[in-house]
Design a protein around this motif. Structure first.
Motif, mmCIF file in Angstrom:
data_model
loop_
_atom_site.group_PDB
_atom_site.id
_atom_site.type_symbol
_atom_site.label_atom_id
_atom_site.label_comp_id
_atom_site.label_asym_id
_atom_site.label_seq_id
_atom_site.Cartn_x
_atom_site.Cartn_y
_atom_site.Cartn_z
ATOM 1 N N ALA A 42 0.847 -1.212 0.000
ATOM 2 C CA ALA A 42 0.000 0.000 0.000
ATOM 3 C C ALA A 42 0.873 1.250 0.000
ATOM 4 C CB ALA A 42 -0.920 -0.012 1.222
ATOM 5 N N ALA A 43 1.947 1.205 0.749
ATOM 6 C CA ALA A 43 2.858 2.359 0.778
ATOM 7 C C ALA A 43 3.485 2.562 -0.595
ATOM 8 C CB ALA A 43 3.930 2.144 1.841
ATOM 9 N N ARG A 44 3.889 1.480 -1.202
ATOM 10 C CA ARG A 44 4.483 1.565 -2.547
ATOM 11 C C ARG A 44 3.455 2.111 -3.548
ATOM 12 N NH1 ARG A 44 6.100 -3.701 -2.717
ATOM 13 N NH2 ARG A 44 7.566 -3.303 -1.055
ATOM 14 N N LYS A 269 -17.757 -6.315 -6.193
ATOM 15 C CA LYS A 269 -16.477 -6.969 -6.486
ATOM 16 C C LYS A 269 -15.498 -6.727 -5.337
ATOM 17 C CE LYS A 269 -13.172 -7.592 -10.195
ATOM 18 N NZ LYS A 269 -11.934 -6.869 -10.075
ATOM 19 N N LEU A 270 -15.065 -7.826 -4.721
ATOM 20 C CA LEU A 270 -14.124 -7.701 -3.604
ATOM 21 C C LEU A 270 -12.768 -7.204 -4.089
ATOM 22 C CD1 LEU A 270 -14.877 -11.036 -1.692
ATOM 23 C CD2 LEU A 270 -15.395 -8.705 -0.890
ATOM 24 N N ALA A 271 -12.137 -6.363 -3.283
ATOM 25 C CA ALA A 271 -10.770 -5.924 -3.599
ATOM 26 C C ALA A 271 -9.815 -7.083 -3.349
ATOM 27 C CB ALA A 271 -10.391 -4.741 -2.716
ATOM 28 N N GLY A 272 -8.775 -7.155 -4.166
ATOM 29 C CA GLY A 272 -7.778 -8.212 -4.005
ATOM 30 C C GLY A 272 -6.750 -7.874 -2.945
ATOM 31 N N SER A 273 -6.667 -6.587 -2.601
ATOM 32 C CA SER A 273 -5.655 -6.156 -1.621
ATOM 33 C C SER A 273 -5.913 -4.700 -1.255
ATOM 34 C CB SER A 273 -4.254 -6.256 -2.228
ATOM 35 O OG SER A 273 -4.126 -5.309 -3.279
ATOM 36 N N ASN A 274 -5.240 -4.256 -0.215
ATOM 37 C CA ASN A 274 -5.272 -2.834 0.138
ATOM 38 C C ASN A 274 -4.663 -1.980 -0.971
ATOM 39 O OD1 ASN A 274 -6.111 -2.180 3.129
ATOM 40 N ND2 ASN A 274 -5.110 -4.173 3.190
ATOM 41 N N ALA A 275 -3.564 -2.466 -1.530
ATOM 42 C CA ALA A 275 -2.868 -1.685 -2.568
ATOM 43 C C ALA A 275 -3.793 -1.414 -3.757
ATOM 44 C CB ALA A 275 -1.613 -2.419 -3.022
#
Ligand code: KMH
Ligand code: ZN
Length: 312
Positions: A42-44, A269-275
């Motif tokens: 997420a930071a990246r 639709k579910l997110a695959g990740s925070n990023a």
């Protein structure tokens, strides 16, 4: 209305929280390794601030145990520059003491500070599954129907006094207009000090609804109470996350996304990740002509003590 003094928007990412449970999304991180990896990703992707809770590695239930935070904070601190923001809201089944323990130990640059007691319910999520991965999940969700999120004036004053000694500053979580007045009270008392970082929260059952009109109302009220003494950010629960954070940016605000606040990336639709959520809001913001604030921009805007001054 206060005009934005910068074109840069701070993205906060709230990685795992304490509302959602593992059955609701396979992407919700709960092991220390996954929390660290999703935080770094997420930071990246552009998050300048990481809002962090801990979970029991075995079953994903929320925990305030500093020893569990210690299993992921050092890696995040070592491998990225993002501001580490620790929850003091914890979860419904924690005492105020348990909620504060990690922030006291790690003395982060920022911790959350919830600005009033309220009902905080998410029992509607109980119908999302009939096949729960872990035994605690269903009951935990159902019991939120009777949960009072305790944040009395004395509790709040205590957090200011204890964390103020460490130079930690606050993500003031305001779930309703009255919470802005509570914050104004602490500003008058000299416990809250500008620049105030206000995280307006929309769409929690028990707090103000996620209506665009309410975002305007919240902004106007904060302008009236705090003038130039505050920096504003918005989070909105569930499907309201992207629309209301985009609205906030258009009004000179900053944004918070992350799986703590919504498990979704689009309709159904579910997110695959925070990023993935960070990248989505980043795309929206950049298309609108905003720049994304770096961690050092955030530190400067919010007068943070700096990454070298934490005990991680
Ligand atoms: N889950 C958010 C709506 C905290 O950690 O102090 C509230 C929150 C509380 O982030
Ligand atoms: Zn939180």
């Amino acid at each position: 209305m206060a005009r934005p003094t910068t074109n840069k928007v701070i993205i906060t990412c709230a990685i795992t929280g304490a509302i959602h449970t593992p059955t609701l999304s396979a992407a919700l991180p709960y092991t220390p390794g996954d929390i660290a990896q999703q935080s770094l990703d997420a930071a990246r992707a552009g998050a300048a601030i990481l809002h962090l809770h801990a979970r029991n590695p075995a079953d994903g239930s929320p925990t305030g145990d500093p020893d569990v935070f210690a299993q992921f904070l050092p890696q995040i601190h070592a491998e990225c520059d993002a501001v580490i923001n620790l929850t003091t809201g914890g979860s419904p089944d924690m005492t105020v003491e348990q909620r504060l323990a990690a922030a006291l130990r790690f003395q982060p640059e920022m911790c959350s500070l919830n600005m009033g007691s309220m009902n905080f319910a998410f029992h509607g999520l109980a119908s999302a599954s009939s096949d729960w991965k872990f035994p605690w999940e269903r009951r935990y969700i159902e019991d939120s129907e009777a949960f009072i999120f305790r944040n009395t004036f004395r509790d709040i004053a205590r957090v200011y006094r204890l964390m103020g000694d460490f130079g930690t500053r606050y993500e003031h979580e305001c779930y309703d207009i009255g919470h802005l007045y509570n914050l104004a009270h602490f500003l008058d008392k000299g416990l809250a000090k500008p620049p105030l970082w206000i995280q307006s929260v929309f769409g929690i059952l028990g707090g103000i609804g996620a209506d665009p009109d309410n975002v305007v109302f919240m902004r106007r009220t904060a302008d009236r109470l705090f003038g130039k003494d505050y920096v504003w950010s918005v989070l909105a629960a569930g499907r309201h996350q992207m629309p209301l954070t985009s609205q906030a940016a258009m009004m000179g605000g900053h944004v918070r996304v992350g799986l703590e606040d919504s498990l979704f990336i689009g309709r159904g639709k579910l997110a695959g990740s925070n990023a993935e959520q960070v990248l989505k809001i980043r795309r929206i913001l950049e298309e609108l002509g905003f720049e994304i604030a770096s961690p050092s921009d955030a530190r400067q805007l919010l007068s943070l003590k700096g990454r070298q001054a934490v005990k991680i």
